[in-house]
Design a protein around this motif. Structure first.
Motif, mmCIF file in Angstrom:
data_model
loop_
_atom_site.group_PDB
_atom_site.id
_atom_site.type_symbol
_atom_site.label_atom_id
_atom_site.label_comp_id
_atom_site.label_asym_id
_atom_site.label_seq_id
_atom_site.Cartn_x
_atom_site.Cartn_y
_atom_site.Cartn_z
ATOM 1 N N MET A 91 38.104 21.077 -2.997
ATOM 2 C CA MET A 91 36.853 21.553 -2.403
ATOM 3 C C MET A 91 37.181 22.567 -1.324
ATOM 4 S SD MET A 91 33.971 19.227 -0.641
ATOM 5 C CE MET A 91 32.379 19.564 -1.300
ATOM 6 N N GLY A 92 36.549 23.722 -1.403
ATOM 7 C CA GLY A 92 36.877 24.784 -0.455
ATOM 8 C C GLY A 92 36.114 24.640 0.845
ATOM 9 N N HIS A 93 36.503 25.433 1.792
ATOM 10 C CA HIS A 93 35.834 25.396 3.081
ATOM 11 C C HIS A 93 34.410 25.922 2.942
ATOM 12 C CE1 HIS A 93 35.243 25.446 7.319
ATOM 13 N NE2 HIS A 93 34.963 26.723 7.320
ATOM 14 N N ALA A 150 33.470 14.558 13.347
ATOM 15 C CA ALA A 150 32.785 14.035 12.158
ATOM 16 C C ALA A 150 31.544 14.863 11.826
ATOM 17 C CB ALA A 150 32.413 12.567 12.368
ATOM 18 N N ILE A 164 31.344 17.972 12.043
ATOM 19 C CA ILE A 164 31.859 19.115 11.294
ATOM 20 C C ILE A 164 32.290 18.686 9.896
ATOM 21 C CG2 ILE A 164 33.694 20.846 11.226
ATOM 22 C CD1 ILE A 164 33.595 20.710 14.375
ATOM 23 N N GLY A 165 33.002 17.559 9.812
ATOM 24 C CA GLY A 165 33.437 17.060 8.506
ATOM 25 C C GLY A 165 32.273 16.712 7.598
ATOM 26 N N HIS A 166 31.161 16.317 8.197
ATOM 27 C CA HIS A 166 29.955 15.992 7.430
ATOM 28 C C HIS A 166 29.532 17.173 6.557
ATOM 29 C CE1 HIS A 166 25.708 15.096 6.636
ATOM 30 N NE2 HIS A 166 25.889 13.866 7.074
ATOM 31 N N GLU A 218 31.451 19.353 5.239
ATOM 32 C CA GLU A 218 32.387 19.461 4.119
ATOM 33 C C GLU A 218 32.097 18.396 3.064
ATOM 34 O OE1 GLU A 218 34.506 21.925 4.030
ATOM 35 O OE2 GLU A 218 35.302 21.318 2.085
ATOM 36 N N ILE A 219 31.739 17.207 3.515
ATOM 37 C CA ILE A 219 31.545 16.096 2.590
ATOM 38 C C ILE A 219 30.188 16.186 1.899
ATOM 39 C CG2 ILE A 219 31.292 13.590 2.429
ATOM 40 C CD1 ILE A 219 33.345 13.345 4.692
ATOM 41 N N ARG A 220 29.151 16.467 2.649
ATOM 42 C CA ARG A 220 27.787 16.454 2.085
ATOM 43 C C ARG A 220 27.293 17.835 1.658
ATOM 44 N NH1 ARG A 220 27.550 11.295 0.972
ATOM 45 N NH2 ARG A 220 26.985 9.881 2.671
ATOM 46 N N TRP A 275 21.701 14.796 8.299
ATOM 47 C CA TRP A 275 22.696 13.789 8.689
ATOM 48 C C TRP A 275 22.607 12.637 7.705
ATOM 49 C CZ3 TRP A 275 26.930 13.596 11.203
ATOM 50 C CH2 TRP A 275 27.400 12.458 11.846
ATOM 51 N N LYS A 276 23.702 12.330 7.042
ATOM 52 C CA LYS A 276 23.704 11.217 6.093
ATOM 53 C C LYS A 276 25.095 10.622 5.986
ATOM 54 C CE LYS A 276 21.901 9.887 1.549
ATOM 55 N NZ LYS A 276 23.017 9.080 1.034
ATOM 56 N N PRO A 277 25.543 9.931 7.042
ATOM 57 C CA PRO A 277 26.807 9.218 6.914
ATOM 58 C C PRO A 277 26.652 8.056 5.940
ATOM 59 C CG PRO A 277 25.735 8.670 8.995
ATOM 60 C CD PRO A 277 24.890 9.729 8.336
ATOM 61 N N ALA A 278 27.750 7.415 5.595
ATOM 62 C CA ALA A 278 27.697 6.248 4.715
ATOM 63 C C ALA A 278 26.694 5.251 5.282
ATOM 64 C CB ALA A 278 29.085 5.609 4.629
#
Lengths: 201, 169
Positions: free
Chosen positions: A1-3, A54, A56-58, A60-62, A84-87
């Motif tokens: 997965m790219g930036h 996190a 910022i990482g969100h 990338e993940i979502r 915003w949608k963490p686990a």
């Protein structure tokens, strides 16, 4: 997965950009303070920095996340708004926080409205909720100004939150509700248009 | 910033991503993670994964997903770590269940250290090891580290500082 290139959103007074390292001090000031009591805080310095990382990482993940809100003129940061949608979150949330020293100027309304419009028009969202602490009256009031309504049947994050369901894209398509939100934002942006007796906050 | 891909004899270190949430949840649910801030629930481990990814943006370096070359399964999280308040940039290694005892932590940490020294220009590095984490002490020793005092962290308690050999040593 790219930036992921986090899109930049512009409103009349604001520019919403991806969170950067240099924006961290203002985030920390708020999240290590009592102001963060409705968002799991106050946090210690380590927790605060890890939450910022996190955020910022969100993205990338979502594929979506929280923007840093800047004053378009000065570049100063004013708070954060976005998705915003963490686990464990049952649905994607529209969330916002405004630094306490710049609250009461309609920034959260303007920024969250822009984020919602972006997710509806470009993110494929067909709705959104906000998970609010029932004691967080400012945020409940803002959710209502955004046209969101309490949804007592929706799944909660932890049983302690109340869920406000946002109007759908159709509810906001050239409707009285959408025009009312735009008008309120305009009133904040240009107080000359403020009707007499209008609640400022 | 996105993590560059590194390879060793047996391993590929790639950027962490959403596909690693389950491996993180399993690792952090286990008592073994007590040396590195766990155990924690799936929501907390998800945020930890997101934080690992965001670390790259904030610092320009971070940790990688460790995979056995040829497989994409994340078997550990190894790399460069320096959240705000850290005493110095650290080389950290967490190997997940079933991946220990094969020298993978040492192999991956060496690759991360080479990247730190040769690409980022670090001239030294530390690793922090919790009391009782004997497996991690052995990795530090194999990497040529020597103990050098302690660091006490609000969340992680007292950790022994291991100093890595300098560049070219």
């Amino acid at each position: 997965m790219g930036h992921r290139d986090i899109p930049v959103l512009r409103t009349r007074r604001l520019e919403l950009r991806g969170p950067k390292a240099e924006d961290y001090p203002n985030f920390k000031a708020t999240f290590t303070s009592y102001r963060a009591r409705f968002m799991g805080g106050p946090l210690n310095e380590y927790e605060s920095w890890m939450l910022y990382a996190a955020e910022i990482g969100h993205w990338e993940i979502r594929g979506y996340g929280m923007w840093m809100i800047h004053d378009r003129e000065t570049g100063d940061t004013l708070g954060m708004a976005g998705g915003w949608k963490p686990a464990r979150w049952p649905e994607a949330e529209l969330a916002w926080i405004i630094w306490p020293e710049v609250a009461g100027k309609g920034y959260a309304l303007e920024a969250t409205n822009a984020a919602r419009t972006y997710f509806y028009e470009h993110g494929g969202w067909d709705g959104a909720v906000s998970y609010l602490d029932p004691k967080n009256l400012d945020s409940i009031r803002l959710a209502e100004r955004l046209g969101a309504r309490r949804d007592k049947d929706a799944a909660t994050v932890d049983g302690h939150d109340v869920i406000y369901r946002h109007p759908s894209p159709a509810d906001l398509d050239n409707t009285r509700l959408a025009h009312g939100i735009e008008m309120e934002i305009e009133h904040y942006a240009d107080p000359a248009f403020k009707p007499k007796g209008y609640a400022l906050d | 910033m996105i993590a560059p891909r590194l390879t060793t004899d047996r391993l590929t270190l790639r950027a962490l991503g959403p596909q690693d949430a389950e491996a993180f949840a399993a690792f952090y649910a286990d008592a073994r993670s007590s040396f590195v801030g766990g155990p924690m629930n799936a929501e907390q481990s998800w945020r930890t994964l997101a934080g690992e990814i965001g670390h790259w943006t904030l610092n320009g370096f971070g940790r990688w997903a460790v995979t056995e070359t040829g497989s994409d399964t994340c078997i550990g999280c190894v790399g460069l770590w320096a959240p705000l308040g850290w005493p110095e940039p650290e080389i950290g290694w967490d190997l997940f269940e079933g991946a220990t005892g094969k020298g993978y932590a040492t192999e991956a940490a060496e690759a991360a250290r080479t990247y730190a020294y040769d690409t980022l220009g670090w001239d030294t590095a530390i690793s922090l090891v919790a009391n009782g984490n004997d497996a991690s002490v052995r990795v530090a020793t194999r990497l040529g580290c020597t103990p050098e005092g302690t660091f006490t962290h609000a969340r992680l308690g007292t950790l022994t500082i291991y100093r890595h050999p300098k560049v070219g040593v």
